[in-house]
Scaffold this active site. Sequence first.
Site, PDB file in Angstrom:
ATOM      1  CE  LYS A 230      38.802  38.892  49.248  1.00 38.24           C
ATOM      2  NZ  LYS A 230      38.006  37.662  49.493  1.00 38.24           N
TER       3      LYS A 230
ATOM      4  CE1 TYR B  69      39.882  36.646  54.592  1.00 36.52           C
ATOM      5  CE2 TYR B  69      41.950  36.666  53.398  1.00 36.52           C
ATOM      6  CZ  TYR B  69      40.622  37.035  53.504  1.00 36.52           C
ATOM      7  OH  TYR B  69      40.037  37.798  52.520  1.00 36.52           O
TER       8      TYR B  69
ATOM      9  NE  ARG C  56      32.898  39.459  47.638  1.00 35.32           N
ATOM     10  CZ  ARG C  56      32.809  39.198  48.929  1.00 35.32           C
ATOM     11  NH1 ARG C  56      31.620  39.042  49.507  1.00 35.32           N
ATOM     12  NH2 ARG C  56      33.899  39.080  49.654  1.00 35.32           N
TER      13      ARG C  56
ATOM     14  CG  ASN D 219      35.277  36.869  47.008  1.00 35.40           C
ATOM     15  OD1 ASN D 219      36.365  37.329  47.277  1.00 35.40           O
ATOM     16  ND2 ASN D 219      34.455  36.372  47.916  1.00 35.40           N
TER      17      ASN D 219
ATOM     18  CG  HIS E 284      38.187  41.468  53.449  1.00 35.91           C
ATOM     19  ND1 HIS E 284      37.746  40.347  54.105  1.00 35.91           N
ATOM     20  CD2 HIS E 284      38.320  42.443  54.404  1.00 35.91           C
ATOM     21  CE1 HIS E 284      37.634  40.616  55.401  1.00 35.91           C
ATOM     22  NE2 HIS E 284      37.977  41.884  55.604  1.00 35.91           N
TER      23      HIS E 284
ATOM     24  CD  GLU F 263      38.635  42.546  58.998  1.00 39.04           C
ATOM     25  OE1 GLU F 263      38.206  41.400  59.165  1.00 39.04           O
ATOM     26  OE2 GLU F 263      38.201  43.313  58.099  1.00 39.04           O
TER      27      GLU F 263
HETATM   28  P1  GDP Z   1      33.107  37.267  52.998  1.00 35.55           P
HETATM   29  O1  GDP Z   1      32.906  37.903  54.357  1.00 35.55           O
HETATM   30  O2  GDP Z   1      31.937  37.502  52.072  1.00 35.55           O
HETATM   31  O3  GDP Z   1      34.419  37.657  52.350  1.00 35.55           O
HETATM   32  O4  GDP Z   1      33.131  35.673  53.203  1.00 35.55           O
HETATM   33  P2  GDP Z   1      33.790  34.709  54.331  1.00 35.55           P
HETATM   34  O5  GDP Z   1      34.242  35.507  55.516  1.00 35.55           O
HETATM   35  O6  GDP Z   1      32.838  33.594  54.560  1.00 35.55           O
HETATM   36  O7  GDP Z   1      35.059  34.087  53.592  1.00 35.55           O
HETATM   37  C1  GDP Z   1      36.267  34.801  53.471  1.00 35.55           C
HETATM   38  C2  GDP Z   1      36.803  34.598  52.081  1.00 35.55           C
HETATM   39  O8  GDP Z   1      37.138  33.204  51.923  1.00 35.55           O
HETATM   40  C3  GDP Z   1      35.825  34.866  50.937  1.00 35.55           C
HETATM   41  O9  GDP Z   1      35.722  36.234  50.599  1.00 35.55           O
HETATM   42  C4  GDP Z   1      36.427  34.056  49.817  1.00 35.55           C
HETATM   43  O10 GDP Z   1      37.565  34.702  49.228  1.00 35.55           O
HETATM   44  C5  GDP Z   1      36.894  32.815  50.573  1.00 35.55           C
HETATM   45  N1  GDP Z   1      35.873  31.746  50.575  1.00 35.55           N
HETATM   46  C6  GDP Z   1      34.669  31.742  51.215  1.00 35.55           C
HETATM   47  N2  GDP Z   1      34.004  30.587  51.015  1.00 35.55           N
HETATM   48  C7  GDP Z   1      34.823  29.832  50.236  1.00 35.55           C
HETATM   49  C8  GDP Z   1      34.710  28.510  49.692  1.00 35.55           C
HETATM   50  O11 GDP Z   1      33.714  27.800  49.883  1.00 35.55           O
HETATM   51  N3  GDP Z   1      35.779  28.071  48.942  1.00 35.55           N
HETATM   52  C9  GDP Z   1      36.900  28.827  48.736  1.00 35.55           C
HETATM   53  N4  GDP Z   1      37.886  28.322  47.982  1.00 35.55           N
HETATM   54  N5  GDP Z   1      37.029  30.068  49.226  1.00 35.55           N
HETATM   55  C10 GDP Z   1      36.009  30.561  49.966  1.00 35.55           C
END
Ligand code: GDP
Length: 140
Positions: A11, A51, A104, A114, A117, A128
């Site tokens: 990222k 997304y 991370r 973070n 992805h 994807e």
């Molecule tokens: P991942 O599968 O671990 O990447 O997590 P998710 O699919 O739940 O979320 C996708 C991405 O959205 C994450 O990698 C973060 O970059 C972002 N994200 C997830 N939770 C949060 C949150 O609570 N706040 C914000 N600002 N970004 C978030």
Amino acid sequence: MAAERTLSIIKPDATRRNLTGAINQRFEEAGLRIVAQKRLQLTRAQAEAFYAVHRERPFFQDLVGFMISGPVVAQVLEGEGAVARNREVMGATDPAKADAGTIRKDFAENIEANSVHGSDSPENAATEIAFFFSQIEITG
Ligand code: GDP
């Protein structure tokens, strides 16, 4: 477990800090082979499409804004159980909750920025990978 492929994205927070090589080293040390890789600048429309499953979540616009704030490196990782293996190497979404030694934990700035992805299922990995790569761009 059979060899499989997963989609990884380094990222903008990580490309900005010149961490592409350090992160790739983690993948290779974990037995994941980088079989396709390209650096690109996503448009807003592309980031929103990638997304789309998160579009109802409160952080969606922040996330899209972050993902277009600089270049990303999209890659296909291949190996035994690559989807789950990559998720282990990445660590939890929130770096404060990620295990020691994960990407991370060691590199992420916060829950949004973070660093990486990774696909969360083989089905999503196929979708994807096809979003970023054509078959001719992926070597064995
Ligand atoms: P991942 O599968 O671990 O990447 O997590 P998710 O699919 O739940 O979320 C996708 C991405 O959205 C994450 O990698 C973060 O970059 C972002 N994200 C997830 N939770 C949060 C949150 O609570 N706040 C914000 N600002 N970004 C978030």
